[in-house]
Design a protein around this motif. Structure first.
Motif, PDB file in Angstrom:
ATOM      1  N   HIS A  23     -71.972   6.400  53.895  1.00  0.00           N
ATOM      2  CA  HIS A  23     -72.313   5.419  52.871  1.00  0.00           C
ATOM      3  C   HIS A  23     -73.699   4.805  53.104  1.00  0.00           C
ATOM      4  CE1 HIS A  23     -67.940   5.709  52.424  1.00  0.00           C
ATOM      5  NE2 HIS A  23     -68.134   5.336  51.191  1.00  0.00           N
ATOM      6  N   ASN A  99     -56.754  -4.005  44.257  1.00  0.00           N
ATOM      7  CA  ASN A  99     -58.047  -3.365  44.521  1.00  0.00           C
ATOM      8  C   ASN A  99     -58.845  -4.006  45.654  1.00  0.00           C
ATOM      9  OD1 ASN A  99     -57.903  -1.521  42.180  1.00  0.00           O
ATOM     10  ND2 ASN A  99     -58.030  -3.403  41.001  1.00  0.00           N
ATOM     11  N   GLY A 102     -60.125  -1.667  48.047  1.00  0.00           N
ATOM     12  CA  GLY A 102     -60.675  -0.450  47.476  1.00  0.00           C
ATOM     13  C   GLY A 102     -59.567   0.570  47.216  1.00  0.00           C
ATOM     14  N   TRP A 103     -59.943   1.701  46.655  1.00  0.00           N
ATOM     15  CA  TRP A 103     -58.963   2.742  46.331  1.00  0.00           C
ATOM     16  C   TRP A 103     -58.206   3.202  47.565  1.00  0.00           C
ATOM     17  CZ3 TRP A 103     -58.481   7.572  48.401  1.00  0.00           C
ATOM     18  CH2 TRP A 103     -59.536   8.015  49.218  1.00  0.00           C
ATOM     19  N   TYR A 263     -64.404   0.188  57.042  1.00  0.00           N
ATOM     20  CA  TYR A 263     -64.336   0.726  55.676  1.00  0.00           C
ATOM     21  C   TYR A 263     -64.503  -0.392  54.647  1.00  0.00           C
ATOM     22  CZ  TYR A 263     -62.791   3.447  51.686  1.00  0.00           C
ATOM     23  OH  TYR A 263     -62.744   4.078  50.473  1.00  0.00           O
ATOM     24  N   LEU A 264     -63.900  -1.546  54.907  1.00  0.00           N
ATOM     25  CA  LEU A 264     -63.927  -2.640  53.941  1.00  0.00           C
ATOM     26  C   LEU A 264     -65.289  -3.329  53.870  1.00  0.00           C
ATOM     27  CD1 LEU A 264     -60.462  -4.379  54.544  1.00  0.00           C
ATOM     28  CD2 LEU A 264     -61.109  -2.836  52.708  1.00  0.00           C
ATOM     29  N   GLY A 267     -69.797  -1.660  52.511  1.00  0.00           N
ATOM     30  CA  GLY A 267     -70.454  -1.611  51.216  1.00  0.00           C
ATOM     31  C   GLY A 267     -71.246  -2.859  50.870  1.00  0.00           C
TER      32      GLY A 267
END
Length: 321
Positions: A23, A99, A102-103, A263-264, A267
């Motif tokens: 990412h 959500n 995330g997915w 992961y969370l 972004g």
């Protein structure tokens, strides 16, 4: 920690690094092609989840599923709080529940239900579960009739189907009780390299030549190979030796244990303001992401303990792994 879980610890460490790198397009500038591997990072995490779920006790579904919620949702809620106060996110409760992670989180919570059923009625028939899932994925793909340029690893519900194959692969290996793989760097390493080359070649051809676009579906086969050989590598003697090193092992367990949190948070943290010092900016951003992920995990533990009758266990809150 049981010896048999060492390979999974190392695999989570690799997954966390791959997920972060995949990412980082913004940070690579003109070298953005190097930021890849997102699908590999995702499937490794699903593989590890499937592996560990088939190790523990089952019991009644509501209590079993509650333990899964207690593992994931304190982190999701803690991230929602951090997002609101630090990053200016203002999401309602419905969005946070469905959500907020995330997915990935939504998908894995659904997988847990299916895996519980499979473990109850098909634990000794996982090959059948794998075959049925494969048929569903193939049918799903062709019913969709995807257009040229379609990315089955991207923003599509199809990946909610084919990623389950990797959870089943992890479950299959989790119940074999085999943790001492004889890994040959020459033989198995070449196989892993071959799977990787075939995987990316298939994706490249499928997205550039319309008549060959269905090769993307077949790319699941070498991706399964990559996952298996990485797991086998993580259980090799040399990796276990590194794991038992006081310092290297601590880093592996620390970063691998933060896989969900990384992961969370990632972004919201990427910036191109340090691109002038590439590639040093990658290391700096990685350290920042890991630090924020650790803070998130501490907050999630505080959040979880707040709603329990016991006193706060601050040692548990700040425990590295």
């Amino acid at each position: 920690m049981k010896e048999r879980n060492i390979g999974i610890d190392i695999l989570k460490f690799i997954a966390a690094l791959i997920i972060t790198n995949s990412h980082m397009e913004l940070l690579y500038g003109k070298y953005s092609a190097l930021a890849t591997g997102g699908a590999i990072g995702d499937v490794l995490f699903f593989f590890c989840s499937g592996f560990t779920l088939f190790l523990g006790k089952m019991g009644r579904f509501d209590n079993w599923y509650k333990r899964r919620i207690n593992r994931i949702y304190p982190t999701v809620f803690a991230w929602a709080i951090m997002g609101a106060f630090i990053f200016g996110y203002h999401n309602d409760m419905k969005y946070t529940l469905i959500n907020g992670g995330g997915w990935f989180v939504t998908c894995i919570m659904i997988y847990y239900v299916i895996l519980y059923i499979i473990r109850r009625i098909m634990q000794n028939k996982l090959k059948w579960a794998f075959m049925i899932t494969s048929i569903i994925v193939i049918a799903w793909y062709f019913i969709m009739n995807p257009p040229f340029g379609f990315n089955m690893y991207g923003g599509t519900y199809l990946k909610w189907g084919h990623y389950f194959l990797f959870m089943l692969l992890g479950a299959s290996l989790g119940i074999t009780n085999k943790d001492n793989w004889k890994y040959s760097f020459k033989r198995d390493g070449l196989k892993a390299l071959g799977c990787t080359i075939v995987y990316y070649s298939m994706l490249t051809v499928a997205r550039k030549i319309e008549v060959a676009q269905h090769l993307e579906l077949l790319s699941l086969i070498p991706l399964l190979g990559i996952t298996f050989y990485l797991y086998k590598f993580c259980n090799s003697y040399i990796m276990k030796k590194l794991y038992h090193n006081k310092y290297i092992g601590a880093i592996i367990k620390f970063i691998g244990g933060l896989c969900l949190e990384i992961y969370l948070v990632q972004g919201s943290l990427f910036t191109d303001k340090m691109n002038k010092i590439f590639p040093l900016n990658l290391l700096i951003m990685l350290i920042i992401i890991i630090a924020i992920a650790y803070i998130l995990r501490c907050l999630s533990r505080i959040f979880a303990q707040t709603f329990k009758p016991e006193d706060y266990n601050w040692k548990e809150v700040f425990k590295a792994y």
